[in-house]
Design an enzyme around this catalytic site. Structure first.
Site, PDB file in Angstrom:
ATOM      1  N   GLY A  77       0.805  -1.218   0.000  1.00 13.25           N
ATOM      2  CA  GLY A  77       0.000   0.000   0.000  1.00 13.25           C
ATOM      3  C   GLY A  77       0.836   1.264   0.000  1.00 13.25           C
ATOM      4  CB  VAL A  79       1.329   7.810   2.409  1.00 13.67           C
ATOM      5  CG1 VAL A  79       0.322   8.596   1.573  1.00 13.67           C
ATOM      6  CG2 VAL A  79       1.598   8.514   3.732  1.00 13.67           C
ATOM      7  CG  HIS A  82      -1.645   4.315  11.823  1.00 20.96           C
ATOM      8  ND1 HIS A  82      -2.755   3.736  11.257  1.00 20.96           N
ATOM      9  CD2 HIS A  82      -0.580   3.619  11.339  1.00 20.96           C
ATOM     10  CE1 HIS A  82      -2.381   2.747  10.466  1.00 20.96           C
ATOM     11  NE2 HIS A  82      -1.065   2.667  10.496  1.00 20.96           N
ATOM     12  CB  CYS A 181      -4.684   4.520   0.483  1.00 20.78           C
ATOM     13  SG  CYS A 181      -4.900   3.975   2.188  1.00 20.78           S
TER      14      CYS A 181
END
Length: 261
Positions: A77, A79, A82, A181
């Site tokens: 995937g 970036v 979080h 993403c």
């Protein structure tokens, strides 16, 4: 089979990586079973193997000022972000322990199914989108699908690491730091925004653990201490990997109590 689940609370990203590395090696050596780690991270951006630095919209100086860490890691995937209010899950599974053995794509589809069912418990209908990993809300009228959960995994000799990030009460403004993403034509959302009543992290965590048990057909065993994941010295002969966890996690060991859910 039994799936051990551990709530780690809020944990810095580097320590989470160190713990995963230790558990992956223990799983390779068959010295521990399948494990699901559930936690939150302080603000951090992670760059997967296929990521483009161009998808980080903020400068390194701005990220440092905001206290946002940056890590380049080996999951698939692009970036992702979080932060507090986001449920992060790291399944350390041996895909060969399932019958029949799970492949990479089937494993990811099952993780998506877990999150779809968990969102459904809180009145949030979600779906998969062909060609795009993760879990998405439904489109309606002029409203396009929004991403509520991201998935990025790494598989080494059949053992999984990294996992998913489900936005529960996440401050979505932090996603403005990146192109999530690498997908610029869809927005992100959270359970707090999509549900009639904002769910608590504890309720979401228990729903996710329950559905991991159902979807992967394993009995869920909640643990109170990292020490519960270690085999007893008598049952485990000397190995290259020490029977210990990163020192940053010692505060999570101690008195233990387990229960089935």
């Amino acid at each position: 089979m039994v799936l051990s689940v551990l709530d780690l609370g809020r944990l810095d990203y580097a320590t989470g990586l160190a713990l995963q590395k230790t558990l992956v090696e223990l799983r390779h050596q068959q010295r521990t079973g399948n494990v699901l780690l559930l936690l939150e991270h302080p603000p951090v951006l992670t760059l997967g193997r296929n990521s483009s630095r161009a998808n980080i919209l903020a400068s390194d100086e701005f990220l440092a000022k905001r206290g946002v860490e940056l890590h380049e890691i080996n999951r698939g995937g692009d970036v992702t972000y979080h932060g507090p209010g986001q449920l992060v899950g790291y399944p350390i599974f041996d895909l060969r322990s399932f019958s029949p053995r799970l492949g990479a794509v089937e494993y990811v589809r099952k993780v998506e199914e877990v999150l779809i069912r968990a969102c459904g418990d809180f009145g949030i209908p979600t779906q998969r989108i062909a060609g795009r990993t993760g879990v998405w809300t439904l489109a309606g009228g002029s409203v396009l699908e929004k991403k509520i959960a991201a998935i990025g995994v790494h598989i080494s000799r059949g053992i999984t690491s990294h996992g998913f990030a489900l936005n529960v009460t996440t401050d979505l403004r932090d996603f403005n730091l990146i192109v999530p993403c690498g997908i610029a034509d869809r927005e992100v959302t959270s359970m707090e925004l999509e549900a009639a009543t904002a769910p608590s992290m504890e309720r979401v965590m228990h729903a996710v653990a329950r559905y991991f048990g159902q979807v992967f057909e394993q009995q869920v065993l909640w643990l109170e201490s990292l020490e519960d994941l270690l085999p007893s010295p008598a049952a485990s002969p000397a190995q290259d990997t020490p029977l210990s966890f990163p020192k940053q996690l010692k505060h999570l060991t101690g008195e233990k109590e387990t229960h089935f859910a």
